[in-house]
Scaffold this motif. Structure first.
Motif, PDB file in Angstrom:
ATOM      1  N   PRO A 128      -3.136   0.499   6.315  1.00  0.00           N
ATOM      2  CA  PRO A 128      -2.162   1.215   5.496  1.00  0.00           C
ATOM      3  C   PRO A 128      -1.662   2.464   6.223  1.00  0.00           C
ATOM      4  O   PRO A 128      -0.731   3.118   5.766  1.00  0.00           O
ATOM      5  N   THR A 136       0.872  -1.183   0.000  1.00  0.00           N
ATOM      6  CA  THR A 136       0.000   0.000   0.000  1.00  0.00           C
ATOM      7  C   THR A 136       0.905   1.227   0.000  1.00  0.00           C
ATOM      8  O   THR A 136       2.006   1.208   0.561  1.00  0.00           O
ATOM      9  N   TRP A 137       0.436   2.260  -0.645  1.00  0.00           N
ATOM     10  CA  TRP A 137       1.130   3.556  -0.646  1.00  0.00           C
ATOM     11  C   TRP A 137       0.088   4.592  -0.271  1.00  0.00           C
ATOM     12  O   TRP A 137      -0.973   4.673  -0.901  1.00  0.00           O
ATOM     13  N   ILE A 138       0.362   5.324   0.780  1.00  0.00           N
ATOM     14  CA  ILE A 138      -0.642   6.299   1.217  1.00  0.00           C
ATOM     15  C   ILE A 138       0.054   7.653   1.402  1.00  0.00           C
ATOM     16  O   ILE A 138       1.083   7.744   2.055  1.00  0.00           O
ATOM     17  N   PRO A 139      -0.466   8.686   0.763  1.00  0.00           N
ATOM     18  CA  PRO A 139       0.205   9.989   0.814  1.00  0.00           C
ATOM     19  C   PRO A 139      -0.462  10.952   1.776  1.00  0.00           C
ATOM     20  O   PRO A 139      -1.628  10.792   2.135  1.00  0.00           O
TER      21      PRO A 139
END
Lengths: 351, 249, 189
Positions: free
Chosen positions: C70, C42-45
């Protein structure tokens, strides 16, 4: 099948295209603008139409027009914009038109903030607009599930002639995860024999919501209600996680349910048997799941990114058979798994 | 014997709910005649407003939507984008189009949406019982401007045709009236031209029709016709404010 | 009991810096590479207007198992590009975690004791290989070399695909910067 690495917003948009949606009408708002941006490029590739409206209000009525013309149609927004759309959503429900509406929630009330929130639960599940209607509300917790539910949403909308809402939070929209777009099995759906296409060789058709005689309006609303009863009978979905041996249950939806899963893993390492119930359909709500689980598990902690909305439905399901606790963060704050662990430890200790 | 005058095919053989002396019946008939003459009844979709003419779908024999107050141009847009081959029109009153629905009509026109709008201006809210409209004349008494509309307090009536004619996307904009037989014939010509503009794909078209409302105005039918001529027309001059470019040549 | 023999792989990392320093980019690249290596990611900004001025951050989770949260409260690793980021996130780092910090820009003292702090003169090293803008890739190289989360070849291969034809002219400078970062950690060790 090769996985694609996409944000939730983009993945929902692509899922709509793959579900046969060719029309999108919307208005930009953070944190969902990547969704219309994606479709502005994508829909022309498949012969569809993306149109940026002058307001959320206009957008939802363009959806009304396109749905009445027989198209699969999508609109998306975030909380303040969804509030603006409520009038049109009521009309769409009243006119028995199918469409899909995406709400990538942010903090409110008012302009609020742009960080993730779940504070539109009441608005989504209890009406939002005026009149006796409901929305089917689907709450994905991963990008992959957002894809699957978006595809399914179009079928549900057509099957029951109702607007369907995908309810996610800012993180679901902004987050990137690998996704697969699996073709959905062809569903048998009722023929659209009510669309406006020009009255060629048939009597004219009218799509309307005005029924001045209360007897007739009542009948129409009862018909709608029968559909809702069918939906309640056939479409309820919830995930349970490690509930078999659980002594305490966490109830959460969307992103918060994922955070709760991490909390449960930590709790179990500490020797506390926690489990999760995650409603996937918020309407229809899985009351029965909570009724059953509260026969044997007596403590339930509801965690939300709001100050207590779904907790009311959990209480209706539990019906006094278990203690229901609540933990929430609001205004764009996201509860952490550490905070959830602390809350669970607190309630487990209570006699 | 040859029949020289009859009910247009696109007009249903039913009694309307309009008051005696109301202009809507005449305008409906003109619309139906134009649909017949252009042979488009079976490929036309209309959008009804909220206002006295909400029930227009009971009178015109074509597919129709009923819109929320002011939203007809947005619904027409949705329909037309799905079915560009259809002829799509909205029928709206002054409260519907010039107050609550100002944004929708302005932007439909700005986009050059290929739809036709029939805009009926009678300077009052009729259905709700005679309140002040955005087109109510200065000095005109209504239930919500009981001492006469004050420009200082409520501002000035909006000339929608002139306003919309400034937009690039608007192809045909005209104001007509239905208070004399001669004006009725001119009105029909304008409505026909508006539909032709759409069929040729030239852009947005709108015909504003000054119409009488004897009931709310508190006048006899005859007096209301004079009122259109003497009170409305000086403020709302008749004419074509914009014609398609191809016709200018 | 199989789990106790081989625990499924799991790690997470939070990276932060000024908007424009390319933290979002290396976060996405890391997650994309891991996806290509059949991991769950997962990539969470962080998102919104704050990204343009102050601190942009993102969190990447890489796991063999289904990823639960995440959103990470105490990450295993930090990649910090500037002072405000360090101030905001240093305290979050898990005990025993690794802090990779850009010694070209960070002037603040590292406060944490129970962690491994690795200074990387990312801007200078990037400038040496032809582009100070590739400082982000130096940092990623250092992270990969220290943690061994992914193979170098996997990152380079994924980078090519990730940049695509449109940005392929950035490929070689990015690879050189990435290698510099890896070398720099090897030297420390």
């Amino acid at each position: 099948m090769e996985k694609r690495f996409m944000t939730g917003n983009e993945a929902i948009a692509e899922a709509a295209v793959q579900a046969g949606c060719r029309y999108f009408f919307g208005y930009p708002i953070t944190p969902q603008s990547e969704l219309p941006e994606y479709l502005a490029r994508r829909l022309p590739e498949v012969g569809g139409c993306f149109l940026q409206a002058e307001s959320e209000i206009a957008a939802i009525y363009m959806v009304f027009g396109a749905a009445g013309a027989g198209a699969r149609v999508l609109t998306s927004s975030s909380s303040p914009g969804i509030s603006l759309k409520q009038e049109g959503i009521s009309y769409i429900a009243g006119a028995w038109l199918p469409c899909v509406i995406v709400n990538i929630m942010r903090g409110g009330p008012g302009l609020g903030g742009i960080q993730p929130s779940q504070s539109d639960y009441f608005q989504a599940t209890k009406g939002g607009g005026h009149g006796d209607y409901r929305l089917v509300v689907l709450a994905p917790s991963t990008v992959q599930e957002a894809v699957n539910l978006t595809m399914e949403a179009f079928d549900l909308a057509d099957k029951y002639r109702t607007p369907v809402m995908i309810l996610g939070d800012g993180y679901l929209g902004q987050m990137m995860e690998p996704v697969e777009f699996k073709k959905r099995k062809q569903q048998s759906l009722p023929p659209k024999d009510w669309t406006l296409t020009g009255a060629k060789g048939r009597p004219r058709r009218i799509i309307k919501t005005l029924y001045l005689q209360p007897e007739i309006l009542e009948q129409r609303n009862l018909t709608l209600n029968r559909r809702y009863q069918e939906i309640i009978k056939d479409e309820i979905r919830a995930e349970t996680y490690l509930t078999e041996d659980a002594e305490v249950i966490i109830a959460a939806f969307g992103t918060v349910a994922r955070i709760a899963k991490s909390a449960i893993r930590i709790l179990r390492e500490k020797g506390i048997k926690a489990g999760l119930v995650r409603p996937i359909t918020l309407f229809p709500f899985p009351y029965q799941t909570f009724a059953q689980i509260s026969d044997k598990i007596k403590k339930i902690l509801v965690v939300e990114m709001n100050l207590g909305q779904m907790v009311e439905d959990v209480k209706l399901g539990v019906c006094g058979k278990a203690e229901v606790f609540f933990y929430g963060r609001t205004g764009g704050m996201v509860p952490s798994y550490d905070e959830i662990v602390v809350e669970v430890e607190k309630i487990v200790k209570e006699p | 014997m040859e029949k020289v005058f009859g009910r247009p095919k696109s007009l249903l053989a039913v009694r309307t709910h309009y008051c005696p002396g109301c202009g809507h019946g005449i305008i409906h008939r003109l619309l139906a005649e134009v649909m017949d003459e252009l042979g488009i009844r079976e490929r036309t979709v209309g959008v009804a407003p909220v206002g006295c003419s909400v029930l227009i779908y009971n009178y015109i024999d074509c597919d129709m939507y009923e819109a929320a107050h002011g939203r007809a141009p947005a619904i027409a847009t949705g329909c037309k984008r799905v079915h560009p081959e259809l002829t799509v029109f909205t029928y709206q009153g002054d409260g519907d189009l010039a107050a609550i629905g100002t944004a929708e009509v302005v932007h439909a026109a700005a986009r050059g949406e290929q739809i036709t709008t029939i805009f009926v201006n009678n300077a009052v809210y009729g259905m709700t019982g005679g309140q002040m409209a955005p087109t109510t004349l200065v000095g005109q008494k209504t239930t919500t401007s009981p001492f006469g509309r004050s420009a200082k307090h409520s501002g000035y009536p909006i000339r929608m045709s002139e306003l919309l004619a400034t937009l690039e996307g608007a192809a045909y904009i005209a104001r007509v009236s239905v208070h004399t037989p001669k004006h009725i014939l001119q009105a029909k010509k304008a409505i026909k031209k508006a539909f032709e503009t759409q069929i040729k794909g030239l852009g947005f078209s709108l015909v504003e029709v000054l119409s009488q409302c004897p009931t709310i105005w508190g006048l006899s039918s005859k007096e209301s016709l004079d009122w259109v001529e003497k009170k409305m027309m000086p403020y709302y001059p008749l004419g074509e404010f914009k014609v398609p470019k191809e016709e200018k040549v | 009991m199989k789990e106790s023999i081989k625990k499924p792989f799991y790690t997470d990392v939070l990276m932060a810096g000024f908007g424009g320093q390319g933290l979002m980019f290396i976060g996405k690249l890391l997650a994309f590479t891991a996806m290509k290596e059949k991991k769950n990611v997962t990539w969470i900004p962080s998102y919104g207007p704050e990204m343009r001025g102050g601190k942009a951050n993102c969190t990447v989770v890489i796991s063999d198992e289904e990823i639960a949260s995440p959103v990470i409260t105490s990450p295993h690793a930090l990649i910090m590009m500037n002072n405000p980021s360090l101030e905001a996130f240093e305290s979050m780092l898990k005990s025993g975690g690794v802090l990779i910090w850009n010694a070209s820009l960070i002037t603040k003292q590292i406060k944490r004791k129970n962690i491994t702090a690795i200074p990387v003169r990312a801007n200078e090293l990037a400038a040496q290989v032809g582009g100070e803008k590739a400082a982000n890739m130096v940092m990623l190289g250092a992270y990969i070399a220290y943690t061994g989360v992914l193979a170098k070849e996997a990152v380079v291969k994924a980078l090519k695909e990730f940049l695509g034809a449109k940005k392929s002219h950035f490929f070689s400078v990015n690879v050189r910067a990435f290698e510099k970062g890896m070398e720099c950690v090897a030297n420390i060790r």
